[in-house]
Design an enzyme around this catalytic site. Structure first.
Site, short mmCIF file in Angstrom:
data_model
loop_
_atom_site.label_atom_id
_atom_site.label_comp_id
_atom_site.label_asym_id
_atom_site.label_seq_id
_atom_site.Cartn_x
_atom_site.Cartn_y
_atom_site.Cartn_z
CB ALA A 54 -0.93 0.00 1.21
NE ARG A 85 -2.93 7.74 -1.74
CZ ARG A 85 -2.47 8.42 -0.69
NH1 ARG A 85 -2.72 7.99 0.54
NH2 ARG A 85 -1.77 9.53 -0.84
CG HIS A 182 6.02 5.50 2.30
ND1 HIS A 182 5.71 5.94 3.57
CD2 HIS A 182 4.83 5.28 1.68
CE1 HIS A 182 4.40 5.99 3.71
NE2 HIS A 182 3.85 5.60 2.57
#
Length: 538
Positions: A54, A85, A182
Site C-alpha cells: 500500500a 485514494r 515508501h
C-alpha cells in the site's frame, strides 16, 4: 497524566508492556519527550496501518499519470490501492492512466504453478492497449511467498518492448507498515528514473515538490501559487507527476518536502548525488503557507523574488479574508483529534489553529520517531531487523550533474533561519495534556473520544466509520471525502466550509446508537474452577 493512565490500565500485562511507550501525554511543553514508533503492531489489535504494498503502489507510485502500474497479485490488492485514494492528474497527451486498475488477478492455480507467464501476458496487453512510456510492477504477498522473479520479467519486458520497466518487490508483509513501501518506491525511483533525462539546466528559481500526492487537487493549488510568484516546477513526487518530468528532477535548484515520512529518502539521496538542498515546507494552513513561501524566498536570497512573494501572500490573503473571519467565528473554541499518516497529523494542527480549533489528540499510523521528535534524534535510533529488511542506498556525487547552488557558509547561515535539511517533528508544537499516540487502534480511539470529547476527529478509512457511529464529525483525510483541495489559501476556505458544515448538520441530533439505549452484548467472566464447581452443583 490521568488520561494516559486510564487508557493503559485497561490492558493486560503483555499488551501494556508493548503499548506504554507508544502512548505519550505531553508534559512541560515544548516537550522533548520520546515515543516508540516503527515497530510491529500487537497481533490481534485492530490497528489502522496499511501494508508495504500500500505504501509503495498506493501512495508513492500510484499517482504517476503516464505509467502503467501492474499489481502482480490478487485483484483485491490492486482494487484497494486504486479505489481508496483520490489522486488527480492533468493528462499531457490526452491519456491518464490513473483511471485504470491493472492487475494480474492471481488465482489459486497461479499460486501453485507460478504467475510469471500471467505477468508477461499482462505487460503485453498493457503495452498493446495503452502504449505507456514506462511500466511498473508491484508485487503483493503471495508473489513473495511463491518466489516469482518479477525483476527478470521486467528485464524481459524492457528488451521485448524497448520501454522502461521497473519491478518493485513490495510484498505486503515487508517492514512493519506502509512506511517500508515508501522506502522501496523511493529507492527504485532514484536508481532507475531520477537523473536519466537530458533536459537543459532549469531556471534559477526551479523546484521539485516532494511528498505531495494531489489528493482532491492539492498540487494544482500549490502549483498555482508558486507559479504566480515565479517558480518553475520541474517535477512533483508524485501527485500529478509523471515519468517524463521525474527523469529531469535533477536539474532543479531546491527540493520542497511536504510529506516528510514518505519522501525524505529521496530528498537525502538527491542531496548526496546532485547537491540539491531540501527544506521542510507545509502548504496546509495560512500561517504555515506564508512561512513556507518566505523560507523559500530566503533560500534564494533574491530581492525581487522576496517582493513578489510578499505581494502574492497579501493578495491571496485579501481574497479569502472575509471567509476566514466568517468560519473562525463559527469554529473557534472547538477541539479536534487527528490520526493520519505522513505529516498530516502535524500539518492540520496549523490549519485548525487558523480557526481557533485546538488539537488535543494526535498520532500517526506509520511514523518513525523522527516524525514525532524531530530529525535531531536520528543518531540515537537503533536499527532493528525490520529496518534492515529494506535496502539502504548510499549515493555518490554525480560527476556530470553535481553542482554548488549555495556556498557552505551560506548553507550554515540559512540553517539558523529556515528548516533546511531539517524537520522539528510534531511533539515539540503540542501543548501540556495533549495526547500523542503512535499506531493507534480502535479501542484507544473510542477511549479518547470518551475522555476528551473532541468536536472533530480527522482520520483514515479504517476508523472513520466507528467515529461517525459514535456521533463525532469525521473527515477522511486520505481522500477528503470527495472534497478538496485543502492545501493553499483557497484550500483553507474549503476545509473550513466542510468541517463547519459537518458540525452544524442536524443529523447528529437524530442519531442514537443502539448501544446507548440497550445492551448489545451480555456475558460474564468466571474462573475455570468456579465453572467446574457450578456444573457439579447443577
Amino acid at each position: 497524566m490521568e488520561e494516559r493512565t486510564r487508557i493503559l490500565d485497561q490492558y493486560g500485562a503483555r499488551v501494556y508492556k508493548n503499548r506504554k511507550e507508544h502512548v505519550v501525554q505531553v508534559e512541560n511543553a515544548p516537550s522533548n519527550q520520546s515515543i516508540a514508533a516503527n515497530s510491529r503492531s500487537v497481533p490481534g489489535i485492530m490497528t489502522n496501518r496499511g501494508c508495504c504494498y500500500a505504501g509503495c503502489k498506493g501512495v508513492v507510485l500510484g499517482p504517476l499519470k503516464d505509467v502503467a502500474i501492474i499489481t502482480h497479485g490478487p485483484i483485491g490488492c490492486g482494487f484497494y490501492s486504486w479505489g481508496t485514494r483520490r489522486n488527480k492528474a492533468t493528462p499531457v497527451d490526452g491519456r491518464n492512466f490513473l483511471e485504470y486498475c491493472l492487475s494480474t488477478d492471481l488465482q489459486e492455480p497461479d499460486i501453485v504453478f507460478g504467475g510469471e507467464k500471467k505477468l508477461k501476458q499482462a505487460i503485453r496487453e498493457a503495452v498493446g492497449i495503452f502504449h505507456p512510456k514506462c511500466v511498473m510492477i508491484c508485487s503483493t504477498c503471495p508473489v513473495g511467498l511463491i518466489g516469482d522473479d518479477i525483476q527478470a520479467v521486467a528485464d524481459w519486458a524492457q528488451q521485448e518492448f524497448s520501454i522502461k520497466c521497473l519491478a518493485f518487490s513490495c510484498e505486503g508483509y515487508k517492514g512493519v507498515s506502509q512506511s517500508a513501501g515508501h522506502h522501496i518506491a523511493n529507492n527504485g525511483l532514484m536508481k532507475y528514473i531520477v537523473g536519466s533525462g537530458d533536459a537543459p539546466p532549469a531556471k534559477r528559481f526551479s523546484v521539485n515538490i516532494l511528498g505531495e500526492y494531489n489528493i482532491g487537487g492539492d498540487e494544482w493549488e500549490i502549483a498555482r501559487i508558486l507559479k504566480r510568484i515565479g517558480y518553475d516546477i520541474v517535477a512533483t513526487f508524485t501527485g500529478n507527476g509523471s515519468y517524463e518530468t521525474m527523469k529531469n528532477a535533477h536539474i532543479a535548484s531546491l527540493n520542497l518536502v511536504q510529506c516528510h515520512r514518505s519522501i525524505n529518502y529521496i530528498a537525502e539521496m538527491m542531496k548526496d548525488k546532485y547537491n540539491i538542498d531540501w527544506i521542510k515546507i507545509n502548504f496546509i494552513g495560512l500561517g504555515a503557507i506564508c512561512k513556507s513561501l518566505r523560507d523559500m524566498a530566503k533560500y534564494f536570497g533574491d530581492p525581487d523574488l522576496t517582493a513578489r512573494t510578499e505581494a502574492v501572500i497579501a493578495d491571496e490573503l485579501s481574497e479569502i479574508q472575509d471567509d476566514i473571519d466568517y468560519y473562525r467565528e463559527k469554529l473557534k473554541g472547538k477541539t479536534a483529534g487527528i490520526f493520519v499518516g505522513g505529516s498530516r497529523s502535524h500539518h492540520y494542527q496549523n490549519l485548525l489553529a487558523d480557526f481557533g480549533v485546538h488539537t488535543v489528540i494526535a498520532g500517526y499510523e506509520f511514523a518513525h520517531r523522527d516524525d514525532y521528535e524531530g530529525r535531531g534524534i536520528l543518531p540515537n535510533i537503533k536499527e532493528d531487523a525490520d529496518s534492515k529488511n529494506i535496502e539502504q542506498l548510499h549515493m555518490q556525487p554525480d560527476e556530470k550533474h553535481y553542482r554548488m547552488i549555495v556556498s557552505k557558509e551560506r548553507f550554515e547561515d540559512l540553517k539558523q533561519e529556515i528548516p533546511l535539511a531539517d524537520y522539528g517533528g510534531m511533539i515539540h508544537e503540542m501543548n501540556d495534556g495533549n495526547m500523542v499516540i503512535d499506531d493507534f487502534n480502535h479501542f484507544e480511539t473510542l477511549e479518547l473520544l470518551r475522555l476528551f470529547k473532541p468536536d472533530f476527529f480527522f482520520s483514515g478509512i479504517k476508523d472513520k466509520y466507528i467515529l461517525q457511529k459514535a456521533g463525532v464529525v469525521s473527515r477522511q483525510m486520505h481522500s477528503y471525502d470527495y472534497s478538496g483541495p485543502y492545501a493553499g489559501f483557497r484550500g483553507t476556505v474549503n476545509f473550513a466550509r466542510d468541517i463547519s458544515m459537518g458540525l452544524n448538520v442536524p443529523v447528529w441530533g437524530y442519531v442514537t446508537p443502539p448501544w446507548k439505549t440497550e445492551p448489545t452484548l451480555t456475558g460474564r467472566l468466571t474462573h475455570p474452577e468456579e465453572e467446574r464447581q457450578g456444573k457439579k452443583n447443577a
